[in-house]
Write an enzyme that holds these catalytic residues in place. Structure first.
Site, PDB file in Angstrom:
ATOM      1  CE  LYS A   1      -1.930   7.922 -23.853  1.00 26.82           C
ATOM      2  NZ  LYS A   1      -2.471   8.692 -24.961  1.00 26.82           N
TER       3      LYS A   1
ATOM      4  CD  GLN B   1      -2.976   8.048 -28.537  1.00 21.10           C
ATOM      5  OE1 GLN B   1      -3.184   7.657 -27.401  1.00 21.10           O
ATOM      6  NE2 GLN B   1      -2.141   9.040 -28.806  1.00 21.10           N
TER       7      GLN B   1
ATOM      8  CG  ASP C   1      -6.575  12.671 -23.401  1.00 25.65           C
ATOM      9  OD1 ASP C   1      -5.583  12.552 -22.670  1.00 25.65           O
ATOM     10  OD2 ASP C   1      -6.679  12.133 -24.523  1.00 25.65           O
TER      11      ASP C   1
END
Ligand code: NAP
Length: 283
Positions: A53, A97, A120
């Site tokens: 990422k 995460q 997200d």
């Protein structure tokens, strides 16, 4: 024989678009679009994901910052950091995460993120807004699947779509996005009776379970579009999807490979979402 839905190629196109837009935005904002990634603990798979990422951000000219935090961190400490990032105008996107260590309530942590920075798309605000049709962010994997279908001009309106897997991050949002695009949608889960009866009806079949090659060609309708979200290791340690590619590609019109299908699209859509956040910040 099927045509390949080439996620790697489309992801590359999207990264190039992000790069161009990032340069324009940076000139307007006086700073680069910025993504902050939070990693708690040492989970090996998570370490690889966050490295990707951060590298993806750098490739397209975003500023990215990785916060590596100790496994023993308290939930309160993690929330304090997120609140600071919420207030920081140089931060467009915040990504925590998952999975988090067991002593931390993931749901509570995700709800601490400002929904306008929730790239997200997991915050309840965005999940709920997806249900009513207008989220700030769509979860990256199902959003990427929609882009793949769009790129191949797969007809969605009126199509019979079957989603196998009903997780909050893939299956459920995928079903909602397909529904919004006009498909008639069935969602299957581990309790579904006669799974094959459903999958064989599908014009568009999306499989997101996490069981190596569980969908064979005999479960697929001739001419279907098959999207394989699964990422598994087979008995030889080789990366494979939830769909048996060899037999499925005899039946499907379009199919995603694993690797090179949905995976690169998930990564690219995180960049797209971060760019969208920065564009909103620039208004
Ligand atoms: P998850 O949270 O474990 O959910 C799995 C879903 O599959 C659940 O809804 C479960 O049903 C359902 N299921 C389990 N066995 C089934 C069966 N025999 N028949 C029908 N449904 C069944 O998994 P996830 O996070 O959605 O991930 C799914 C897969 O996609 C994993 O391989 C993951 O690594 C992969 N993935 C890939 C990407 C990518 O970018 N390529 C991104 C995310 C995930 P219940 O609800 O009844 O338990």
């Amino acid at each position: 024989m099927s045509k390949l839905l080439d996620g790697a190629a489309l992801a590359k196109e999207l990264r190039q678009q992000c790069r161009q837009n990032a340069d324009v935005l940076a000139a307007r904002l006086g700073r680069k679009p910025g993504l902050d990634v939070i990693l708690v603990g040492q989970d090996p798979a998570s370490q690889v994901y966050v490295r990707h990422k951060v590298a993806d951000c750098e490739e397209v000219g975003f500023r990215s910052r990785l916060h590596r935090l100790d496994e023993q961190l308290t939930q309160a400490q993690l929330m304090t950091l997120i609140r600071q990032l919420n207030e920081d105008s140089a931060v467009d996107g915040i990504l925590v995460q998952l999975p988090l260590p067991a002593h931390i309530d993931s749901r509570a942590v995700i709800e601490t993120i400002d929904p306008a920075k929730d790239v997200d798309g997991f915050h309840i605000h965005n999940a709920g807004a997806l249900m009513t049709g207008a989220p700030l962010f769509r979860p990256c994997t199902p959003y990427g699947v929609m882009k793949l279908l769009e790129k191949a001009a797969v007809p969605i309106r009126g199509a019979e779509a079957v989603v196998v897997g009903a997780s909050n991050i893939v299956g459920k949002p995928q079903a909602l996005l397909l529904l919004q695009a006009g498909a008639t949608v069935t969602i299957c889960n581990s309790k579904t009776r006669d799974l094959a009866a459903h999958t064989r009806r599908a014009d568009i079949l999306v499989v997101a379970v996490g069981r190596a090659r569980m969908i064979g060609g005999d479960m697929i309708k001739e001419g279907a579009t098959v999207i394989d979200v699964g990422m598994n290791r087979d008995e030889n340690g080789k990366l494979c999807g939830d769909v048996d590619f060899a037999s499925a590609s005899e039946k499907a019109a379009w199919i995603t490979p694993v690797p090179g299908g949905v995976g690169p699209m998930t990564r690219a859509m995180l960049l797209v979402n971060t760019l969208e956040a920065a564009q909103r910040a620039a208004i």
